[in-house]
Design an enzyme around this catalytic site. Structure first.
Site, PDB file in Angstrom:
ATOM      1  N   ASP A 176       0.904  -1.142   0.000  1.00  0.00           N
ATOM      2  CA  ASP A 176       0.000   0.000   0.000  1.00  0.00           C
ATOM      3  C   ASP A 176       0.946   1.196   0.000  1.00  0.00           C
ATOM      4  O   ASP A 176       1.588   1.471   1.023  1.00  0.00           O
ATOM      5  CB  ASP A 176      -0.880   0.001   1.250  1.00  0.00           C
ATOM      6  N   HIS A 177       1.061   1.861  -1.132  1.00  0.00           N
ATOM      7  CA  HIS A 177       2.157   2.834  -1.229  1.00  0.00           C
ATOM      8  C   HIS A 177       2.001   3.997  -0.240  1.00  0.00           C
ATOM      9  O   HIS A 177       2.969   4.675   0.077  1.00  0.00           O
ATOM     10  CB  HIS A 177       2.364   3.308  -2.679  1.00  0.00           C
ATOM     11  N   HIS A 239      -5.922   2.819   1.267  1.00  0.00           N
ATOM     12  CA  HIS A 239      -5.094   3.911   1.796  1.00  0.00           C
ATOM     13  C   HIS A 239      -5.680   4.552   3.062  1.00  0.00           C
ATOM     14  O   HIS A 239      -4.979   4.736   4.053  1.00  0.00           O
ATOM     15  CB  HIS A 239      -4.879   4.985   0.733  1.00  0.00           C
TER      16      HIS A 239
HETATM   17  C1  BG6 Z   1      -3.752   5.130  -6.258  1.00  0.00           C
HETATM   18  C2  BG6 Z   1      -5.119   5.280  -6.855  1.00  0.00           C
HETATM   19  O1  BG6 Z   1      -3.702   4.011  -5.415  1.00  0.00           O
HETATM   20  O2  BG6 Z   1      -3.424   6.287  -5.516  1.00  0.00           O
HETATM   21  C3  BG6 Z   1      -5.202   6.532  -7.702  1.00  0.00           C
HETATM   22  O3  BG6 Z   1      -5.420   4.154  -7.647  1.00  0.00           O
HETATM   23  C4  BG6 Z   1      -4.748   7.734  -6.915  1.00  0.00           C
HETATM   24  O4  BG6 Z   1      -6.530   6.734  -8.179  1.00  0.00           O
HETATM   25  C5  BG6 Z   1      -3.384   7.472  -6.283  1.00  0.00           C
HETATM   26  O5  BG6 Z   1      -4.659   8.837  -7.796  1.00  0.00           O
HETATM   27  C6  BG6 Z   1      -2.983   8.625  -5.383  1.00  0.00           C
HETATM   28  O6  BG6 Z   1      -1.693   8.402  -4.906  1.00  0.00           O
HETATM   29  P1  BG6 Z   1      -0.769   9.608  -4.454  1.00  0.00           P
HETATM   30  O7  BG6 Z   1       0.459   8.954  -3.910  1.00  0.00           O
HETATM   31  O8  BG6 Z   1      -0.522  10.433  -5.659  1.00  0.00           O
HETATM   32  O9  BG6 Z   1      -1.538  10.362  -3.417  1.00  0.00           O
END
Ligand code: BG6
Length: 486
Positions: A176-177, A239
């Protein structure tokens, strides 16, 4: 740093994620010395490609980030195999390659299998890794799996069973990044690193907690996927829940991955599950309409979105934990596309003081707020009550502010660099675990069901605003308001 030898087998080796994130992250680990001589990467995809051409793909993705010598030396560790993930026969080739490269680079039998392919293949690949003997018996075997992890509790459980047939839970690293973000990792540092905050992190002092994952962009080119997922599955199930995990968790008995996960699971198991009526009372959905600018089309005018789509591009809701620490403290979460700004943050709203400063200060005291700013600029804001500059005694709210310096920003590892590094170290602290994932799916399934049956209103909000008005009402019901207002 100590070198971390391994062979990494990457399913989806010429994909967008590999080029944009994984190769640059591995290259950073190389420049920092975590990867030195004893590593190799096998990239796979269906189309034929020779090693030289594959290395060229790798070189291009990192060319800007190092000297020509570094780039060349790094790319020489990469090999390609054309591979059909659905064809068992094809795995024999990979098995031989793994053994050969392990020897050639003296990689200690350590293996990471990284799945960066369409999610429908995850289970099949994990099973084949096991059945076709791709695992090593001299070092570690770890599986890194991208999102989405299922599309409902049922499909997630099926996937979990498939993964478990080959890997034990401590070998599975669910990415989960958001958990790899610097300021998300700062949450436990701030909370447990300061007794004044740690001791007051509960219902006696905290009035509510707010998690905002606001995006400015719309659906862009991803309608095919996004229209089946919506904000609920795309951002909330994963997230938002993972951030709430860090905020709501009990204090872990140590800062090890098993204790951290256990402390999060203790609180997740106390999440109040909603029935249909409670879903409607505690969650709202919205979809972006047009904005003031001509290019700000409504969601249903976007390419490949059906004109009658009722997909949610905005979600806000209230979570409740039924335990000693949190009973009665709402956790508000919200996310949306095409909002006023990109803003990822946590706001901890403390209770107001009831001290009486006398007649000149009636209604002047505010709720102190601790804000952890995650994106686009990391930082911490703390708004406190202090004295106003007046003759009569009055208070006012002042803001203490810290933001990440440019220097620190340059040093901040990309989430993918950190996650690869953690997986190489076998540290699962910043990965989602099955128990938490399964609870969040069960919770989200209830909402998805009510919305699929169209039993709750879908509010169309104006693009480039902070989204649905219903979400303001949701907070107002309990005397709260969103701290971040765009
Ligand atoms: C991803 C989603 O997991 O996270 C995207 O699939 C979203 O829809 C993105 O735009 C947002 O990530 P970050 O790191 O740019 O906030």
């Amino acid at each position: 740093p100590t070198e971390l030898p391994l062979v990494l087998l990457l399913f989806g080796g010429t994909g967008d994620l590999a080029k944009r994130k994984l190769y640059p992250s591995l290259f950073n680990l190389f420049k920092k010395g975590y990867l030195q001589k004893h590593f190799a990467v096998i990239g796979t995809a269906r189309h034929p490609l020779d090693d030289e051409k594959f290395q060229e793909v790798v070189r291009q993705s990192i060319a800007k980030n190092g000297t020509e010598g570094q780039v060349k030396e790094f790319a020489a560790h990469f090999r390609y195999s054309s591979h059909d993930v659905t064809d068992l026969k094809d795995y024999g080739k990979l098995k031989n390659m793994l053994a050969k490269l392990d020897k050639e680079f003296d990689a200690g039998g350590n293996r990471i299998f990284y799945m960066s392919v369409a999610p429908r293949f995850f289970g099949q690949i994990a099973q084949a890794i096991k059945s076709e003997g791709l695992m090593s018996d001299t070092g570690y075997n770890r599986l890194m799996v991208e999102k989405p992890f299922g599309t409902s509790y049922k499909t997630a459980e099926e996937l979990q069973n498939q993964l478990e047939s080959g890997f034990s839970d401590d070998q599975i690293f669910r990415i989960d990044h958001y958990l790899g973000k610097e300021m998300v990792q700062n949450i436990p540092a701030v909370r447990f690193g300061n007794p004044i905050l740690d001791a007051t992190w509960n219902k006696n002092y905290i009035k509510n907690v707010q998690v905002t994952l606001a995006e400015q962009l719309g659906v862009e080119e991803r309608a095919g996927y996004y229209n089946t997922a919506g904000a609920l599955l795309d951002m909330i199930q994963n997230h938002a829940f993972q951030i709430v995990g860090w905020l709501a968790m009990e204090k872990p008995s140590s800062f090890s991955d098993t204790d951290i996960r256990a402390a999060k699971n203790t609180v997740f198991s106390k999440l109040k599950m909603y029935d249909e009526r409670e879903v409607v009372a505690n969650f709202v959905r919205g979809q972006y309409g047009r904005g003031r600018e001509v290019w700000q089309k409504s969601y249903t005018e976007e390419p490949n979105v059906p004109a009658d789509s009722k997909n949610d591009t905005y979600v806000a809701g209230r979570l409740q934990f039924e335990n000693d620490r949190w009973t009665g403290v709402p956790f508000y979460i919200r996310t949306g596309k095409r909002l006023a700004a990109k803003q990822t943050r946590v706001d901890i709203v403390y209770k107001k003081s009831s001290f009486d400063f006398g007649k000149f200060n009636q209604d002047k005291l505010s709720e102190p707020v601790l804000s952890i700013l995650i994106d686009p600029v990391g930082g911490i804001n703390f708004s406190l009550n202090g004295k106003n500059v007046t003759t009569e005694f009055e208070t006012r709210s002042d803001l203490l502010k810290w933001s990440i310096s440019d220097q620190d920003k340059v040093k901040t590892p990309d989430p993918y660099e950190r996650m690869l590094h953690d997986a190489m170290n076998g540290d699962g602290s910043n990965f989602a675990d099955w128990n938490g994932v399964s609870i969040s799916w069960k919770f989200v399934d209830q909402i998805a069901k009510v919305w699929a049956e169209d039993k709750a209103p879908l509010e169309i909000y104006e693009s480039a605003t902070m989204g649905s008005v219903a979400s303001d009402r949701l907070l107002a019901e309990t005397g709260d308001r969103w701290i971040y207002r765009g």
